[in-house]
Write a protein that holds these residues in place. Structure first.
Motif, PDB file in Angstrom:
ATOM      1  N   GLY A 156       0.817  -1.203   0.000  1.00  0.00           N
ATOM      2  CA  GLY A 156       0.000   0.000   0.000  1.00  0.00           C
ATOM      3  C   GLY A 156       0.854   1.259   0.000  1.00  0.00           C
ATOM      4  N   ILE A 157       0.187   2.396   0.109  1.00  0.00           N
ATOM      5  CA  ILE A 157       0.879   3.695   0.107  1.00  0.00           C
ATOM      6  C   ILE A 157       1.622   3.864   1.427  1.00  0.00           C
ATOM      7  N   ALA A 158       2.838   4.351   1.350  1.00  0.00           N
ATOM      8  CA  ALA A 158       3.631   4.576   2.561  1.00  0.00           C
ATOM      9  C   ALA A 158       2.933   5.588   3.456  1.00  0.00           C
ATOM     10  N   PRO A 159       2.839   5.328   4.776  1.00  0.00           N
ATOM     11  CA  PRO A 159       2.207   6.292   5.682  1.00  0.00           C
ATOM     12  C   PRO A 159       2.968   7.617   5.682  1.00  0.00           C
ATOM     13  N   LYS A 164       9.310   4.695   0.410  1.00  0.00           N
ATOM     14  CA  LYS A 164       9.601   3.279   0.185  1.00  0.00           C
ATOM     15  C   LYS A 164      10.878   3.119  -0.636  1.00  0.00           C
ATOM     16  N   ASP A 165      11.637   2.060  -0.323  1.00  0.00           N
ATOM     17  CA  ASP A 165      12.794   1.752  -1.165  1.00  0.00           C
ATOM     18  C   ASP A 165      12.364   0.802  -2.283  1.00  0.00           C
ATOM     19  N   GLU A 166      13.285   0.336  -3.076  1.00  0.00           N
ATOM     20  CA  GLU A 166      12.948  -0.506  -4.233  1.00  0.00           C
ATOM     21  C   GLU A 166      12.360  -1.841  -3.811  1.00  0.00           C
ATOM     22  N   GLN A 167      12.678  -2.297  -2.604  1.00  0.00           N
ATOM     23  CA  GLN A 167      12.157  -3.581  -2.101  1.00  0.00           C
ATOM     24  C   GLN A 167      10.833  -3.399  -1.339  1.00  0.00           C
ATOM     25  N   LYS A 168      10.263  -2.194  -1.404  1.00  0.00           N
ATOM     26  CA  LYS A 168       8.996  -1.873  -0.756  1.00  0.00           C
ATOM     27  C   LYS A 168       9.073  -1.874   0.768  1.00  0.00           C
ATOM     28  N   HIS A 169      10.282  -1.644   1.312  1.00  0.00           N
ATOM     29  CA  HIS A 169      10.427  -1.445   2.744  1.00  0.00           C
ATOM     30  C   HIS A 169      10.304   0.048   3.037  1.00  0.00           C
ATOM     31  N   LEU A 170       9.815   0.379   4.230  1.00  0.00           N
ATOM     32  CA  LEU A 170       9.630   1.775   4.604  1.00  0.00           C
ATOM     33  C   LEU A 170      10.948   2.405   5.049  1.00  0.00           C
ATOM     34  N   LEU A 171      11.150   3.658   4.635  1.00  0.00           N
ATOM     35  CA  LEU A 171      12.309   4.459   5.036  1.00  0.00           C
ATOM     36  C   LEU A 171      11.803   5.823   5.499  1.00  0.00           C
ATOM     37  N   PRO A 172      12.424   6.420   6.518  1.00  0.00           N
ATOM     38  CA  PRO A 172      11.979   7.741   6.979  1.00  0.00           C
ATOM     39  C   PRO A 172      12.054   8.780   5.858  1.00  0.00           C
ATOM     40  N   HIS A 173      10.979   9.557   5.729  1.00  0.00           N
ATOM     41  CA  HIS A 173      10.941  10.630   4.730  1.00  0.00           C
ATOM     42  C   HIS A 173      11.782  11.800   5.252  1.00  0.00           C
ATOM     43  N   VAL A 226       0.616   1.622  14.041  1.00  0.00           N
ATOM     44  CA  VAL A 226       1.736   0.945  14.691  1.00  0.00           C
ATOM     45  C   VAL A 226       2.986   0.929  13.808  1.00  0.00           C
ATOM     46  N   ALA A 227       2.852   1.277  12.535  1.00  0.00           N
ATOM     47  CA  ALA A 227       4.015   1.322  11.635  1.00  0.00           C
ATOM     48  C   ALA A 227       5.061   2.305  12.127  1.00  0.00           C
ATOM     49  N   TYR A 228       4.627   3.368  12.837  1.00  0.00           N
ATOM     50  CA  TYR A 228       5.576   4.370  13.317  1.00  0.00           C
ATOM     51  C   TYR A 228       6.469   3.838  14.430  1.00  0.00           C
ATOM     52  N   ARG A 229       6.124   2.693  14.978  1.00  0.00           N
ATOM     53  CA  ARG A 229       6.968   2.030  15.984  1.00  0.00           C
ATOM     54  C   ARG A 229       7.936   1.049  15.329  1.00  0.00           C
ATOM     55  N   GLY A 230       7.955   1.041  13.967  1.00  0.00           N
ATOM     56  CA  GLY A 230       8.866   0.140  13.249  1.00  0.00           C
ATOM     57  C   GLY A 230       8.282  -1.232  13.009  1.00  0.00           C
ATOM     58  N   VAL A 231       6.953  -1.346  13.140  1.00  0.00           N
ATOM     59  CA  VAL A 231       6.280  -2.647  13.053  1.00  0.00           C
ATOM     60  C   VAL A 231       5.470  -2.747  11.763  1.00  0.00           C
ATOM     61  N   VAL A 232       5.508  -3.917  11.130  1.00  0.00           N
ATOM     62  CA  VAL A 232       4.579  -4.251  10.053  1.00  0.00           C
ATOM     63  C   VAL A 232       3.542  -5.195  10.638  1.00  0.00           C
ATOM     64  N   HIS A 233       2.281  -4.791  10.581  1.00  0.00           N
ATOM     65  CA  HIS A 233       1.204  -5.558  11.214  1.00  0.00           C
ATOM     66  C   HIS A 233       0.064  -5.736  10.221  1.00  0.00           C
TER      67      HIS A 233
END
Length: 508
Positions: A156-159, A164-173, A226-233
């Motif tokens: 989905g769209i990054a919060p 997002k990086d190329e592998q679709k992991h979240l990175l701080p904006h 909860v994504a802001y705590r570094g969690v994927v849920h």
């Protein structure tokens, strides 16, 4: 030498949204189909789109069906019949359409003439295989998605606050991350509520991604994610909850996030309609004798509980017709009270839900009949249209009588205006209902019944005691009214029988 007349066909190409390695690109489909058309002396018009086979209302597909009704085409040309649909119900409707329009289906491997029973049989088997293939593909994609989530991939769209990086992991904006940290700081450390936080952000000229001012709704989404705590849920239907810690860099620490949830829980208010007054069968039960809509109230089951005001010892009861009236209506009431008796709400609810279970079977039978070619629903639609038109005309006559009465001095201006306004509102409702009946066809009728079935299945599977407001909304979507009649009272402690008749919406 006589020239052979060319056939005119509609070429239909579709690329599935499912990332299926075996699916063919649109350009390749077009190449194969135009070659086929030229070799077989065919002229063609192309209808091309990307869409799911589960969506009958694909824009280009629907445009093609409209064109096919013009009676200038000889058939439809596609690489394989699964380009049309992989859904059994939808393919049955497509076969009916093609048969009614005397059209053929041309594929790269075979031509299907739907006037031929053998071809209908073959396409039916192929449709079953296509349907099975679609289920297998979706299952494979689902497994792949689960594995990716377990590796920390965010779908989905990054919060707000992340990219997002190329592998679709979240990175701080680079800029948004600091704003998210500020929102949590203002909420947890400074004690600001969400409206005050929005005001502070607006004063600083900080906007959302869409360029708008922050709203309490926007900050609520940030404070609850909860994504802001570094969690994927993720909670996927039919699967165990997937919870991945340290999936990506956190913007807030665990303590701050937990504190924010505690503050939110303490400040949360429940809407008044959710607290009281709305029950599972609210606004549904009607007395067939006097027409009163029946209400509910909680009663203490024991005298000791009443003396102690122990609300846990109360049970929901249906009120009789007189008790269901407003205070003003009670004061103005003259005449004999209706003899319809009350009972426990749970008894009536159980009876209504048993009726819903039977209605599921009736819906399945109706859907199967329509797919098999039963067009009787069209006569019901025509009858309904006729009834509504008569009602509309009667209201016109009633409006004219009010206007004549005003001219004759029978009505004052205010009275005439109110009467005419009420009549116009009724006419507007009839116009909307007539508009909804326009263009009725087999597909729309099947879709309507499928939606009703889905809502009933949801109702039968949910905890209505925990979700009375949601259950009531679903019931009001499906049921027009429930006539309730109970001749005898339960005052002697023995439960007496009652009768109900459920009137469903969009059901004749």
């Amino acid at each position: 030498m006589a020239t052979v007349q060319k056939k005119l066909v509609a070429i239909y190409v579709r690329k599935s949204r499912l990332k299926d390695s075996d699916s063919m690109e649109i350009s390749r489909q077009l190449e194969l189909l135009t070659d086929y058309a030229e070799k077989n002396n065919m002229e063609y018009e192309v209808f091309s789109e990307e869409g799911s086979t589960e969506d009958w209302n694909r824009p280009e597909f629907q445009r093609m069906l409209m064109e096919l009704r013009r009676n200038i085409y000889d058939g439809v040309l596609c690489t394989d019949q699964d380009r049309i649909t992989r859904d059994r119900t939808d393919f049955g409707l497509f076969v009916r359409f093609m048969k009614a329009e005397a059209l053929q289906l041309y594929t790269l491997n075979k031509t299907y003439n739907f006037m031929n029973d053998e071809d209908i049989f073959v396409t039916g088997i192929q449709s079953e295989m296509d349907n099975h293939f679609m289920r297998m593909t979706k299952r494979k994609l689902r497994r792949g998605r689960i594995q990716a989530i377990k590796k920390g991939v965010y779908f989905g769209i990054a919060p707000y606050g992340y990219a997002k990086d190329e592998q679709k992991h979240l990175l701080p904006h680079p800029t948004e991350a600091k704003i998210v940290e500020d929102i949590y700081r203002m909420y947890v450390e400074e004690g600001l509520n969400q409206a005050e936080i929005c005001e502070q952000l607006t004063l600083r000229g900080i906007k959302t991604r869409s360029g708008k001012n922050f709203t309490p709704r926007a900050t609520s989404l940030i404070l609850s994610n909860v994504a802001y705590r570094g969690v994927v849920h993720y909670e996927l239907e039919g699967e165990d909850v997937i919870h991945v810690e340290e999936a990506h860099p956190a913007l807030v620490d665990a303590y701050t996030y937990k504190k924010a949830q505690e503050i939110r829980a303490g400040r949360r208010t429940i809407p008044q309609q959710s607290q009281r007054g709305v029950y599972t069968l609210s606004k549904l039960l009607v007395c067939p004798n006097c027409g009163q809509t029946l209400s509910f109230c909680n009663k203490y089951v024991k005298k000791s509980a009443r003396r102690a005001l122990d609300k846990s010892q109360r049970e929901l009861y249906l009120l009789n017709c007189f008790s269901s009236k407003s205070q003003r209506a009670k004061q103005e009431f003259k005449g004999e009270k209706c003899k319809n008796n009350a009972t426990k709400a749970s008894r009536v609810e159980e009876a209504v839900f048993n009726e819903l279970k039977q209605h599921l079977t009736d819906l399945d039978s109706r859907i199967e009949a329509i797919i098999a070619g039963d067009n009787s629903f069209l006569s019901n639609v025509a009858r309904k249209q006729q009834e509504l038109t008569l009602q509309y005309n009667k209201l016109n006559e009633q409006k004219k009588r009010v206007q004549d009465g005003f001219k004759a001095g029978i009505y004052e201006q205010d009275e005439a205006t109110e009467e005419i306004k009420a009549i116009k509102e009724q006419q507007l409702n009839i116009e909307e209902e007539l508009q909804g009946l326009e263009g009725a066809d087999a597909k729309s009728e099947v879709d309507k019944h499928k939606k009703a079935r889905a809502k009933i299945e949801m109702l039968l599977s949910m905890d209505t005691d925990a979700n009375p407001v949601k259950a009531n909304k679903l019931l009001l979507d499906v049921i027009d009214k429930v006539y309730y009649w109970k001749e005898q009272s339960d005052r002697d402690g023995k439960t007496k029988p009652f009768e109900i008749k459920v009137v469903y919406k969009d059901w004749d």
